[in-house]
Design an enzyme around this catalytic site. Structure first.
Site, PDB file in Angstrom:
ATOM      1  N   GLY A  15      -7.712  38.477 -16.339  1.00 17.27           N
ATOM      2  CA  GLY A  15      -8.052  39.160 -17.594  1.00 17.27           C
ATOM      3  C   GLY A  15      -6.873  40.053 -17.953  1.00 17.27           C
ATOM      4  N   ASP A  34      -5.074  37.227 -24.801  1.00 20.12           N
ATOM      5  CA  ASP A  34      -4.023  37.509 -23.815  1.00 20.12           C
ATOM      6  C   ASP A  34      -2.754  37.978 -24.483  1.00 20.12           C
ATOM      7  OD1 ASP A  34      -5.928  35.508 -22.390  1.00 20.12           O
ATOM      8  OD2 ASP A  34      -4.813  36.612 -20.858  1.00 20.12           O
ATOM      9  N   LYS A  70      -7.970  32.107 -23.444  1.00 25.41           N
ATOM     10  CA  LYS A  70      -8.364  31.054 -22.494  1.00 25.41           C
ATOM     11  C   LYS A  70      -8.481  29.689 -23.167  1.00 25.41           C
ATOM     12  CE  LYS A  70      -8.767  31.215 -19.002  1.00 25.41           C
ATOM     13  NZ  LYS A  70      -7.603  30.795 -18.172  1.00 25.41           N
TER      14      LYS A  70
HETATM   15  O1  MRU Z   1      -7.031  33.122 -16.810  1.00 20.95           O
HETATM   16  P1  MRU Z   1      -7.794  34.371 -17.093  1.00 20.95           P
HETATM   17  O2  MRU Z   1      -9.157  34.384 -16.500  1.00 20.95           O
HETATM   18  O3  MRU Z   1      -6.990  35.619 -16.767  1.00 20.95           O
HETATM   19  O4  MRU Z   1      -7.983  34.378 -18.686  1.00 20.95           O
HETATM   20  C1  MRU Z   1      -8.587  35.499 -19.274  1.00 20.95           C
HETATM   21  C2  MRU Z   1      -8.773  35.374 -20.729  1.00 20.95           C
HETATM   22  O5  MRU Z   1      -8.362  34.426 -21.367  1.00 20.95           O
HETATM   23  C3  MRU Z   1      -9.427  36.536 -21.428  1.00 20.95           C
HETATM   24  O6  MRU Z   1     -10.150  36.115 -22.538  1.00 20.95           O
HETATM   25  C4  MRU Z   1      -8.337  37.520 -21.883  1.00 20.95           C
HETATM   26  O7  MRU Z   1      -7.473  37.849 -20.836  1.00 20.95           O
HETATM   27  C5  MRU Z   1      -8.910  38.774 -22.419  1.00 20.95           C
HETATM   28  S1  MRU Z   1      -9.676  39.757 -21.160  1.00 20.95           S
HETATM   29  C6  MRU Z   1     -10.237  41.177 -21.871  1.00 20.95           C
END
Ligand code: MRU
Length: 345
Positions: A47, A232, A243
């Site tokens: 995240g 991200d 994601k």
């Molecule tokens: O691969 P991850 O689990 O780190 O991906 C996380 C995401 O895509 C979240 O939607 C994003 O980081 C926002 S978290 C507040």
């Protein structure tokens, strides 16, 4: 009680191992920057905001380890580069590390250690405050009870606490405006099924789990009033990396006339990246797709494409919720302004 993904002790950092959730709550003990890098790369902590905070604690651990060694500041710089590059897509990681590097310029090793610790502690507290403000700002998008669809995990586990998109959902729930949260399971690593479902149950928020391919069906049935996701990295023009699977949801939402919202802190806005094409997309291990946990679900040697993120073009995004309010298209001016204000704050 607020779920916390990262805790600090005297000279160590504890990370709630998200790979084990929801089956068990196991805390990893990190005592070096490399321990934190491994936790970030293996998604023990994940995240965008959470990896920023973890990265900063990793830098603090490196400062402790290196403080009595020659060339302290060069070695710490090298560690900072390694930490920033642990995962490439979420801008929060390099943002957190770069902010800290600016603040410790010219300090001696012992001052550096205490400053990094204080900065990491403060960033975690500030992140929770930002998320709560984001939750309140997000309420302006709704006028009564709603059914929301979300993807991946953007909750306490993905942040310092409370969450971004899930923070808006929490704020809606506090107002008793949540009729239903549709939780996409989020292939291939099931952050929705394992983590978001767990957080929503923990807070007694009405939620139903879907496989990713069911989203279009529930939209067609009129069962989704809005989609809300995290981010991200948001490029200067508003294109948003999140994601894998997010882009597809935005296309579906457009077709069904459903508003598509992104919730993210100002630290996720990246005016230095002009558009989505310039966002680096992390590619992950093929076995994440070939296997389901320890069970093989595909031939062991089949070629696999496994991008961890996709980019939703800005025209598909109805609005972006930040801790400083809601912004609407065209995004560029607002993104420039918010990031400039944050720099001068
Ligand atoms: O691969 P991850 O689990 O780190 O991906 C996380 C995401 O895509 C979240 O939607 C994003 O980081 C926002 S978290 C507040």
């Amino acid at each position: 009680m607020l779920i916390e993904p990262i805790r600090r002790n005297m000279n160590t950092v504890q990370i709630l191992d998200q790979r084990e959730l929801p089956a068990s709550e196991h805390w990893l003990n990190c005592s070096t920057g490399d321990d934190v890098i491994t936790a970030i790369q293996t998604l023990a902590v994940r995240g965008a905001p959470a990896i920023g905070i973890a990265g900063l604690y990793g830098l603090w651990l490196e400062a402790i380890r290196l403080q009595s060694q020659p060339e302290f500041s060069n070695r710490l710089q090298e560690a900072a580069v390694r930490i920033s590059q642990a995962r490439p897509t979420a801008v929060n990681l390099s943002w957190a590390v770069n902010q800290a590097l600016e603040k410790i310029q010219g300090m001696d090793p012992s001052q550096t250690v205490s400053t990094l610790r204080d900065l990491a502690d403060a960033m975690k507290v500030q992140d929770v405050e930002n998320n709560m403000a984001m939750g309140q700002a997000g309420l302006a998008l709704f006028s009564g009870p709603v059914k929301i669809l979300t993807h991946c995990n953007t909750g306490s586990l993905a942040t310092g606490g409370y969450g971004t998109a899930l923070g808006v959902i929490r704020a809606l729930h506090e107002k008793q405006w949540i009729r239903q949260v549709w939780v996409d399971e989020t292939r291939p690593l099931l952050q929705g099924a394992r983590l978001t479902a767990w957080e929503l149950e923990h807070d007694h928020i009405p939620a139903t789990l879907l496989t990713d391919s069911m989203a279009s069906h529930v939209m067609a049935l009129g069962e989704v009033d809005a989609v809300i996701v995290g981010a991200d990295r948001i490029a200067r023009n508003g294109d948003t990396a999140n994601k894998i699977g997010t882009y597809g949801l935005a296309v579906l939402a457009k077709y069904h006339n459903i508003p598509f919202y992104v919730a993210a802190p100002v630290s996720t806005l990246d005016p230095a990246t002009p558009d989505g094409l310039s966002i680096p997309i992390e590619q992950r291990d093929a076995d994440e797709v070939r296997r389901f946990g320890r069970i093989s679900t595909a031939p062991a040697t089949i070629a696999v494409y496994n991008p961890a993120f996709d980019v939703t073009p800005a025209p598909l995004i109805t609005a972006i919720v930040t801790e400083r309010g809601v912004i609407r298209p065209p995004y560029q001016m607002a993104i420039d302004q918010l990031t400039e204000e944050a720099k001068n704050a």
